[in-house]
Design a protein around this motif. Structure first.
Motif, PDB file in Angstrom:
ATOM      1  N   ASN A  21       0.816  -1.210   0.000  1.00 35.63           N
ATOM      2  CA  ASN A  21       0.000   0.000   0.000  1.00 35.63           C
ATOM      3  C   ASN A  21       0.849   1.259   0.000  1.00 35.63           C
ATOM      4  OD1 ASN A  21      -2.413  -1.242  -0.148  1.00 35.63           O
ATOM      5  ND2 ASN A  21      -2.730  -1.322   2.067  1.00 35.63           N
ATOM      6  N   TYR A  22       1.974   1.159   0.701  1.00 32.76           N
ATOM      7  CA  TYR A  22       2.830   2.338   0.769  1.00 32.76           C
ATOM      8  C   TYR A  22       3.368   2.699  -0.617  1.00 32.76           C
ATOM      9  CZ  TYR A  22       6.388   5.640   1.899  1.00 32.76           C
ATOM     10  OH  TYR A  22       7.130   6.771   1.918  1.00 32.76           O
ATOM     11  N   ALA A  23       3.815   1.675  -1.368  1.00 33.24           N
ATOM     12  CA  ALA A  23       4.330   1.922  -2.722  1.00 33.24           C
ATOM     13  C   ALA A  23       3.230   2.492  -3.615  1.00 33.24           C
ATOM     14  CB  ALA A  23       4.872   0.626  -3.315  1.00 33.24           C
ATOM     15  N   ASP A  24       2.042   1.900  -3.493  1.00 35.42           N
ATOM     16  CA  ASP A  24       0.903   2.384  -4.285  1.00 35.42           C
ATOM     17  C   ASP A  24       0.588   3.833  -3.949  1.00 35.42           C
ATOM     18  OD1 ASP A  24       0.593   0.084  -5.608  1.00 35.42           O
ATOM     19  OD2 ASP A  24      -1.240  -0.563  -4.592  1.00 35.42           O
ATOM     20  N   LEU A  25       0.591   4.106  -2.639  1.00 36.38           N
ATOM     21  CA  LEU A  25       0.251   5.459  -2.190  1.00 36.38           C
ATOM     22  C   LEU A  25       1.277   6.477  -2.655  1.00 36.38           C
ATOM     23  CD1 LEU A  25      -1.164   4.960   1.395  1.00 36.38           C
ATOM     24  CD2 LEU A  25      -2.322   6.020  -0.563  1.00 36.38           C
ATOM     25  N   ALA A  26       2.558   6.072  -2.606  1.00 38.71           N
ATOM     26  CA  ALA A  26       3.628   6.973  -3.039  1.00 38.71           C
ATOM     27  C   ALA A  26       3.448   7.307  -4.517  1.00 38.71           C
ATOM     28  CB  ALA A  26       4.989   6.330  -2.795  1.00 38.71           C
ATOM     29  N   LEU A  27       3.100   6.304  -5.285  1.00 42.08           N
ATOM     30  CA  LEU A  27       2.887   6.495  -6.715  1.00 42.08           C
ATOM     31  C   LEU A  27       1.680   7.405  -6.962  1.00 42.08           C
ATOM     32  CD1 LEU A  27       4.427   5.252  -9.122  1.00 42.08           C
ATOM     33  CD2 LEU A  27       2.604   3.557  -9.316  1.00 42.08           C
ATOM     34  N   GLU A  28       0.619   7.107  -6.237  1.00 49.30           N
ATOM     35  CA  GLU A  28      -0.607   7.900  -6.387  1.00 49.30           C
ATOM     36  C   GLU A  28      -0.370   9.352  -5.992  1.00 49.30           C
ATOM     37  OE1 GLU A  28      -4.081   6.256  -4.489  1.00 49.30           O
ATOM     38  OE2 GLU A  28      -5.048   8.232  -4.364  1.00 49.30           O
ATOM     39  N   ARG A  32      -0.616  12.568  -8.530  1.00 50.34           N
ATOM     40  CA  ARG A  32      -1.511  13.711  -8.285  1.00 50.34           C
ATOM     41  C   ARG A  32      -0.726  15.026  -8.242  1.00 50.34           C
ATOM     42  NH1 ARG A  32      -6.659  12.108  -6.931  1.00 50.34           N
ATOM     43  NH2 ARG A  32      -6.864  10.012  -6.082  1.00 50.34           N
ATOM     44  N   LYS A  33       0.415  14.959  -7.581  1.00 52.86           N
ATOM     45  CA  LYS A  33       1.247  16.153  -7.473  1.00 52.86           C
ATOM     46  C   LYS A  33       1.776  16.586  -8.843  1.00 52.86           C
ATOM     47  CE  LYS A  33       5.488  17.033  -5.454  1.00 52.86           C
ATOM     48  NZ  LYS A  33       6.534  16.449  -4.663  1.00 52.86           N
ATOM     49  N   PHE A  77       1.939   4.322 -15.091  1.00 55.50           N
ATOM     50  CA  PHE A  77       1.102   5.395 -14.533  1.00 55.50           C
ATOM     51  C   PHE A  77      -0.159   5.703 -15.349  1.00 55.50           C
ATOM     52  CE2 PHE A  77       4.222   8.113 -16.867  1.00 55.50           C
ATOM     53  CZ  PHE A  77       3.361   8.982 -17.538  1.00 55.50           C
ATOM     54  N   ILE A  78      -0.198   5.294 -16.620  1.00 51.11           N
ATOM     55  CA  ILE A  78      -1.453   5.499 -17.374  1.00 51.11           C
ATOM     56  C   ILE A  78      -2.581   4.620 -16.811  1.00 51.11           C
ATOM     57  CG2 ILE A  78      -2.589   5.221 -19.635  1.00 51.11           C
ATOM     58  CD1 ILE A  78      -0.928   7.735 -19.599  1.00 51.11           C
ATOM     59  N   PRO A  79      -2.335   3.311 -16.605  1.00 50.94           N
ATOM     60  CA  PRO A  79      -3.386   2.498 -15.974  1.00 50.94           C
ATOM     61  C   PRO A  79      -3.767   3.015 -14.590  1.00 50.94           C
ATOM     62  CG  PRO A  79      -1.723   1.079 -16.938  1.00 50.94           C
ATOM     63  CD  PRO A  79      -1.185   2.480 -17.033  1.00 50.94           C
ATOM     64  N   LEU A  80      -2.770   3.540 -13.837  1.00 49.33           N
ATOM     65  CA  LEU A  80      -3.077   4.092 -12.517  1.00 49.33           C
ATOM     66  C   LEU A  80      -3.968   5.332 -12.650  1.00 49.33           C
ATOM     67  CD1 LEU A  80      -2.548   4.006  -9.423  1.00 49.33           C
ATOM     68  CD2 LEU A  80      -0.644   5.591  -9.834  1.00 49.33           C
ATOM     69  N   ALA A  81      -3.630   6.194 -13.594  1.00 52.61           N
ATOM     70  CA  ALA A  81      -4.442   7.401 -13.815  1.00 52.61           C
ATOM     71  C   ALA A  81      -5.876   7.014 -14.212  1.00 52.61           C
ATOM     72  CB  ALA A  81      -3.813   8.277 -14.896  1.00 52.61           C
ATOM     73  N   GLU A  82      -5.988   5.940 -14.986  1.00 55.61           N
ATOM     74  CA  GLU A  82      -7.330   5.462 -15.361  1.00 55.61           C
ATOM     75  C   GLU A  82      -8.088   5.010 -14.130  1.00 55.61           C
ATOM     76  OE1 GLU A  82      -6.324   2.526 -18.315  1.00 55.61           O
ATOM     77  OE2 GLU A  82      -6.364   3.995 -19.945  1.00 55.61           O
ATOM     78  N   LYS A  83      -7.383   4.242 -13.272  1.00 53.69           N
ATOM     79  CA  LYS A  83      -8.017   3.697 -12.075  1.00 53.69           C
ATOM     80  C   LYS A  83      -8.442   4.807 -11.120  1.00 53.69           C
ATOM     81  CE  LYS A  83      -6.146   1.352  -8.478  1.00 53.69           C
ATOM     82  NZ  LYS A  83      -4.979   0.627  -7.960  1.00 53.69           N
ATOM     83  N   LEU A  84      -7.626   5.847 -11.017  1.00 58.61           N
ATOM     84  CA  LEU A  84      -7.891   6.927 -10.057  1.00 58.61           C
ATOM     85  C   LEU A  84      -8.821   8.006 -10.613  1.00 58.61           C
ATOM     86  CD1 LEU A  84      -4.247   7.442  -8.689  1.00 58.61           C
ATOM     87  CD2 LEU A  84      -6.133   6.278  -7.527  1.00 58.61           C
ATOM     88  N   GLY A  85      -9.249   7.825 -11.843  1.00 53.72           N
ATOM     89  CA  GLY A  85     -10.112   8.845 -12.441  1.00 53.72           C
ATOM     90  C   GLY A  85      -9.362  10.115 -12.807  1.00 53.72           C
ATOM     91  N   LEU A  86      -8.061   9.997 -13.055  1.00 57.97           N
ATOM     92  CA  LEU A  86      -7.250  11.173 -13.399  1.00 57.97           C
ATOM     93  C   LEU A  86      -6.919  11.229 -14.890  1.00 57.97           C
ATOM     94  CD1 LEU A  86      -4.668  10.955 -10.467  1.00 57.97           C
ATOM     95  CD2 LEU A  86      -6.577  12.582 -10.651  1.00 57.97           C
ATOM     96  N   ILE A  87      -7.368  10.233 -15.647  1.00 60.07           N
ATOM     97  CA  ILE A  87      -6.929  10.127 -17.030  1.00 60.07           C
ATOM     98  C   ILE A  87      -7.505  11.255 -17.907  1.00 60.07           C
ATOM     99  CG2 ILE A  87      -8.722   8.515 -17.875  1.00 60.07           C
ATOM    100  CD1 ILE A  87      -4.979   8.453 -18.809  1.00 60.07           C
ATOM    101  N   GLU A  88      -8.700  11.724 -17.580  1.00 62.96           N
ATOM    102  CA  GLU A  88      -9.279  12.814 -18.366  1.00 62.96           C
ATOM    103  C   GLU A  88      -8.398  14.056 -18.243  1.00 62.96           C
ATOM    104  OE1 GLU A  88     -10.967  10.920 -16.265  1.00 62.96           O
ATOM    105  OE2 GLU A  88     -12.893  10.307 -17.162  1.00 62.96           O
ATOM    106  N   GLU A  89      -8.026  14.354 -16.977  1.00 66.28           N
ATOM    107  CA  GLU A  89      -7.186  15.516 -16.707  1.00 66.28           C
ATOM    108  C   GLU A  89      -5.823  15.363 -17.385  1.00 66.28           C
ATOM    109  OE1 GLU A  89      -5.336  17.721 -12.796  1.00 66.28           O
ATOM    110  OE2 GLU A  89      -6.900  16.218 -12.482  1.00 66.28           O
ATOM    111  N   LEU A  90      -5.251  14.181 -17.257  1.00 63.04           N
ATOM    112  CA  LEU A  90      -3.936  13.925 -17.856  1.00 63.04           C
ATOM    113  C   LEU A  90      -4.019  14.045 -19.384  1.00 63.04           C
ATOM    114  CD1 LEU A  90      -1.483  11.182 -16.718  1.00 63.04           C
ATOM    115  CD2 LEU A  90      -1.797  11.594 -19.132  1.00 63.04           C
TER     116      LEU A  90
END
Ligand code: C2E
Ligand code: MG
Ligand code: MG
Ligand code: MG
Length: 291
Positions: A21-28, A32-33, A77-90
């Motif tokens: 979770n820590y690795a995932d969170l760091a990536l997330e 976002r940043k 990070f593209i699949p992550l952005a998709e999962k987090l709902g950030l892909i539209e912004e990206l």
């Protein structure tokens, strides 16, 4: 004892989870940043006709280097952005950045630039309109822009809304490519219904060429199918002269890959544009290259 073992097991499990979770969170957190601070950049990889030596296009590929994590691959990070709902912004950021960059490049070389688009971006009803406005703001003709959609993304959104959107984009003059072709499940009849321009043969079919007979036959079949559908072709991941020779022989002259050029900075592209001149003859072939 059993209870103790159980407890130990529980603790162990927890520690593992915590770590992951820590690795995932760091990536997330990093992603976002990066989006907030617009801490991303775009590199561009040429598509070259190895027979006519014409430079026919560029593909925009997003990059992110995190302060702590270092460079993170878009495959991550593209699949992550998709999962987090950030892909539209990206996706919006990439679109803006690429169009801005296109307008800033020397204008004597007018090759189209393609952008990779995720399935979720196609759900946005304003997508086509926003692209049109953005192009108009920089006085760029829509023919200069192409969108790359993976086969799975096309099959995923197999409905009339998506077809309408693709037709809208196409009507504007924007080119549509099927990316990673051969890795998904699209049927011939489905492909025929879509307004497409280009098929990009996935790198996995190219990798073992020319030695792998089965792959060569599959590539030959894809080329025949593209011809039957009246679509242009690009081979992805071309790393050797032998691969380029075989592909050209089979009828796929447009290649993209490390053998021709690695993805490069916008500044490097501007320099290439100065070198090739208005004829856009690619200068990067090895000496003695003959298809
Ligand atoms: P893709 O669109 O299929 O892009 C081709 C990938 O192959 C790129 O990886 C490129 O750097 C790499 N490549 C090019 N030539 C060669 C070669 O000769 N050998 C090998 N081994 N690789 C080669 P990259 O840049 O890491 O991108 C991976 C994927 O991430 C892309 O695959 C695309 O699906 C996605 N992606 C990249 N940028 C964006 C973006 O702005 N938006 C979206 N939605 N997806 C993106
Ligand atoms: Mg692509
Ligand atoms: Mg691809
Ligand atoms: Mg790919």
């Amino acid at each position: 004892r059993a209870k103790e073992a159980g407890r130990n097991h529980f603790c162990f499990y927890n520690a593992m989870m915590g770590e992951r979770n820590y690795a995932d969170l760091a990536l997330e957190h990093g992603l976002r940043k990066a989006l907030r601070q617009q801490d991303l950049f775009v590199v561009y990889q040429p598509k070259i006709d190895v027979v006519s030596r014409q430079w026919v296009g560029l593909e925009a590929l997003v990059r992110w280097t995190d302060e702590q994590l270092g460079p993170v691959s878009p495959a991550e990070f593209i699949p992550l952005a998709e999962k987090l709902g950030l892909i539209e912004e990206l996706g919006e950021w990439v679109l803006d950045e690429v169009i801005r960059q296109m307008a800033a490049w020397p204008q004597q070389v007018r090759i189209p630039v393609s952008i990779n688009v995720s399935a979720r971006q196609l759900l946005d009803g304003q997508f086509a309109v926003r692209i049109a406005k953005r192009l108009a703001a920089y006085q760029l003709p829509a023919q200069r822009l192409e969108l790359e959609l993976t086969e799975s993304c096309l099959v995923l959104g197999q409905d009339s809304t998506q077809k309408t959107l693709l037709r809208d984009l196409r009507a504007q003059g924007i080119g549509i490519s099927v990316d990673d072709f051969g890795t998904g499940y699209s049927s011939l009849s489905y492909l025929r219904q879509l307004p497409l321009d280009t098929i990009k043969i996935d790198a996995s079919f190219i990798r073992e060429l020319p030695g792998n007979r089965e792959d060569a036959q599959l590539v030959w079949a894809i080329i025949g199918m593209a011809r039957a559908l009246g679509l242009d072709l690009v081979a992805e991941g071309v790393e050797t002269a032998a691969q380029a020779t075989l592909l050209a022989g089979l009828g796929c002259c447009v290649c993209q890959g490390y053998w021709l050029a690695r993805p490069a900075s916008a500044d490097q592209v501007a320099q290439w544009m100065d070198e090739v001149g208005p004829e856009a003859q690619w200068q990067g072939f090895p000496d003695g290259w003959e298809p």
